[in-house]
Design a protein around this motif. Sequence first.
Motif, short mmCIF file in Angstrom:
data_model
loop_
_atom_site.label_atom_id
_atom_site.label_comp_id
_atom_site.label_asym_id
_atom_site.label_seq_id
_atom_site.Cartn_x
_atom_site.Cartn_y
_atom_site.Cartn_z
N VAL A 186 0.73 -1.26 0.17
CA VAL A 186 -0.07 -0.02 0.10
C VAL A 186 0.81 1.26 -0.08
O VAL A 186 0.55 2.42 -0.37
CB VAL A 186 -0.73 -0.02 1.12
N THR A 187 2.24 1.01 0.57
CA THR A 187 3.02 2.35 0.47
C THR A 187 3.85 2.64 -0.69
O THR A 187 4.06 1.78 -1.59
CB THR A 187 4.00 2.16 1.79
N SER A 188 4.04 3.97 -0.81
CA SER A 188 4.92 4.39 -2.14
C SER A 188 6.18 4.51 -1.84
O SER A 188 6.71 5.01 -0.63
CB SER A 188 4.20 5.90 -2.57
N CYS A 189 7.04 4.11 -2.65
CA CYS A 189 8.62 4.29 -2.23
C CYS A 189 9.08 5.73 -2.25
O CYS A 189 10.04 5.70 -1.93
CB CYS A 189 9.35 3.36 -3.23
N ASP A 190 8.39 6.51 -2.85
CA ASP A 190 8.49 7.95 -2.99
C ASP A 190 8.30 8.32 -1.48
O ASP A 190 8.99 9.44 -1.04
CB ASP A 190 7.81 8.72 -3.93
N LYS A 191 7.41 8.08 -0.88
CA LYS A 191 7.13 8.42 0.49
C LYS A 191 7.88 7.53 1.49
O LYS A 191 8.18 8.26 2.54
CB LYS A 191 5.82 8.67 0.94
N THR A 199 7.36 -0.31 11.18
CA THR A 199 7.23 1.02 10.57
C THR A 199 5.76 1.12 10.68
O THR A 199 4.81 0.64 10.59
CB THR A 199 7.48 0.76 9.00
N SER A 200 5.76 2.46 11.24
CA SER A 200 4.23 3.05 11.11
C SER A 200 3.86 3.82 9.99
O SER A 200 4.44 4.69 9.60
CB SER A 200 4.15 4.07 12.30
N VAL A 201 2.83 3.23 9.22
CA VAL A 201 2.35 3.47 7.80
C VAL A 201 1.42 4.61 8.16
O VAL A 201 0.26 4.46 8.50
CB VAL A 201 1.81 2.57 6.88
N THR A 202 1.55 5.92 7.70
CA THR A 202 0.53 6.96 7.82
C THR A 202 -0.15 7.33 6.33
O THR A 202 0.30 6.74 5.43
CB THR A 202 1.32 8.30 8.32
N SER A 203 -1.10 7.88 6.45
CA SER A 203 -2.16 7.99 5.33
C SER A 203 -1.41 8.69 4.15
O SER A 203 -1.61 8.64 2.90
CB SER A 203 -3.48 8.99 5.49
N ASP A 204 -0.56 9.65 4.67
CA ASP A 204 0.27 10.10 3.30
C ASP A 204 1.23 9.48 2.43
O ASP A 204 1.76 9.75 1.56
CB ASP A 204 1.02 11.58 3.90
N MET A 205 1.27 8.32 3.02
CA MET A 205 2.34 7.49 2.51
C MET A 205 1.79 6.26 1.52
O MET A 205 2.16 5.66 0.78
CB MET A 205 3.13 6.41 3.45
N ILE A 206 0.30 6.46 1.59
CA ILE A 206 -0.28 5.50 1.00
C ILE A 206 -0.78 5.82 -0.50
O ILE A 206 -1.04 7.22 -0.76
CB ILE A 206 -1.71 5.28 1.49
N GLN A 207 -0.44 5.04 -1.31
CA GLN A 207 -0.51 5.52 -2.92
C GLN A 207 -1.76 5.17 -3.57
O GLN A 207 -2.35 4.20 -3.09
CB GLN A 207 0.50 4.88 -3.92
N LYS A 208 -2.20 5.86 -4.40
CA LYS A 208 -3.71 5.58 -5.04
C LYS A 208 -3.50 4.24 -6.11
O LYS A 208 -2.69 4.50 -7.23
CB LYS A 208 -4.11 6.74 -5.70
N TYR A 209 -4.73 3.45 -5.88
CA TYR A 209 -4.54 2.53 -6.80
C TYR A 209 -6.32 2.38 -7.24
O TYR A 209 -7.20 2.56 -6.31
CB TYR A 209 -4.26 0.99 -6.18
N SER A 210 -6.55 2.09 -8.40
CA SER A 210 -8.09 2.25 -8.75
C SER A 210 -8.52 0.63 -8.96
O SER A 210 -9.82 0.33 -9.18
CB SER A 210 -8.16 2.74 -10.33
N ASN A 211 -7.37 -0.25 -8.94
CA ASN A 211 -7.91 -1.55 -9.21
C ASN A 211 -7.36 -2.55 -8.13
O ASN A 211 -7.17 -3.86 -8.59
CB ASN A 211 -7.24 -2.11 -10.51
N SER A 369 6.95 0.51 -1.70
CA SER A 369 8.38 0.46 -0.56
C SER A 369 8.95 -0.97 -0.45
O SER A 369 8.34 -2.12 -0.80
CB SER A 369 7.76 0.91 0.82
N ALA A 370 10.23 -1.10 -0.37
CA ALA A 370 10.93 -2.16 -0.06
C ALA A 370 10.45 -2.86 1.15
O ALA A 370 10.17 -2.11 2.08
CB ALA A 370 12.38 -2.16 -0.30
N VAL A 371 10.38 -4.06 1.32
CA VAL A 371 10.04 -4.81 2.59
C VAL A 371 11.38 -5.35 3.38
O VAL A 371 11.82 -6.24 2.59
CB VAL A 371 8.90 -5.83 2.28
N SER A 372 11.28 -5.19 4.39
CA SER A 372 12.29 -5.59 5.25
C SER A 372 11.89 -6.69 6.19
O SER A 372 10.70 -6.63 6.70
CB SER A 372 13.06 -4.54 5.94
#
Length: 415
Positions: A186-191, A199-211, A369-372
């Motif tokens: 769900v996370t964007s590597c840009d963020k 890791t605490s994933v906040t809403s601003d890190m979530i990228q948009k998918y339509s499908n 995002s890469a997964v550790s």
Amino acid sequence: DVMLFNTVRKLADHIDSSNNTDEFSKKLQMMSEDAKCKINIEEKLHGISSSDNTDILVIGSPEQKCLTVINELMKNEAHIVFLTESTQDNVFSAMNSLQLDNNTGTIKVINGDITKSDFGLTHEIYEELAGSIKVVYDFGLDLNLIASYEALREKNICGTENVIRFCCDVCSKRLVYISSIAVLKVTSCDKLAVCTENTSVTSDMIQKYSNKDYIYSAYAADNLVQDAHNHGIDAVIIRSPRIMGETVTGKFNNQDIIWLLIRYLIQKKLSPEIYIMQEFISPADVLAKQIIGIAQLHDTRTFIYNLKGVESKASDILDWVNSKFDGLCHITMEEWKNLVKNDSSYEDHIVTPMLGHLSIIPGEDIDTSAVSDELTLDILHSNNICTYEGHTLNEILDTTYKYLKNIGFFEEREK
């Protein structure tokens, strides 16, 4: 006229973009609300203790990941109650087909539904069950790749909250929640460059998918259990990968979407460009041992575990397919869609609905995002729990393919 046309088109694109943005904002708001546990856990846990019994409740459907864990638990002489929407006959039939032990003396099948109050059981049976269970393994997460967020919400949010409630009814219980590594897609590597266990994933890190609403739903359910843990539930979250056949026998569920897709491509002699994100893959028996091993740990540096398995991409799987089968025609995704659209012989009741999920939506990023799993691997090593290390994608695919070929999977006629 040309200028007018271009102006109208730009306006239409802007309106479409605005609508998509509004829909995404609504979805983010819904996820945020769904991730908050509505149960007063502190109040429910006040004055109760854990059960003196050692019974284990496993919640899920009779699919391989769940049944392989049950099989491993029975090797330890555990007494198991399996809560499922399926029937006892279907459960034992599925275990037989996977050559798993189905000792009726150590497993009791109860027909129930986690989306319903008291799991759809009578209140007396629910109370009796709630008082006899020590540990709950919840495999109830629905990862239907083409379902909408709203359609998944009943099982993944309402159902999960009912399981949390069960864990603080009558006596307190440990919850082993089987999440998915897909949560971190769900996370964007840009963020966020790397997602760790903590890791605490906040809403601003979530990228948009339509499908890919299943990712959003899994993320919200994962966070719901985190919230319950923060309010006192003894919870362990295990983010698991996709399973493949067992390491030695290759035994595997022949309804897995990856292999149904591979069979379709072989039958149609196609090798399309598929743009799905990463896949994380583990042999079923390795994953079962990891889940049980982690469930029994206490006082580690985390309550969330990332079980990556072998990391791969769609292109890696297609490279394996092309190495095994000659004469496959390389086509683009658009060409594949046109084949399905214009020639009914390319339609398939399982694969065709997947075409949208397998595609890239223009303007949407697939770089997550890469997964550790560094912390998880360290804990597994220090507790002598098996890992996926030493296994390769090609070896796992080869073993699984051999099993499926031997049971006639690739010879089945098209439906």
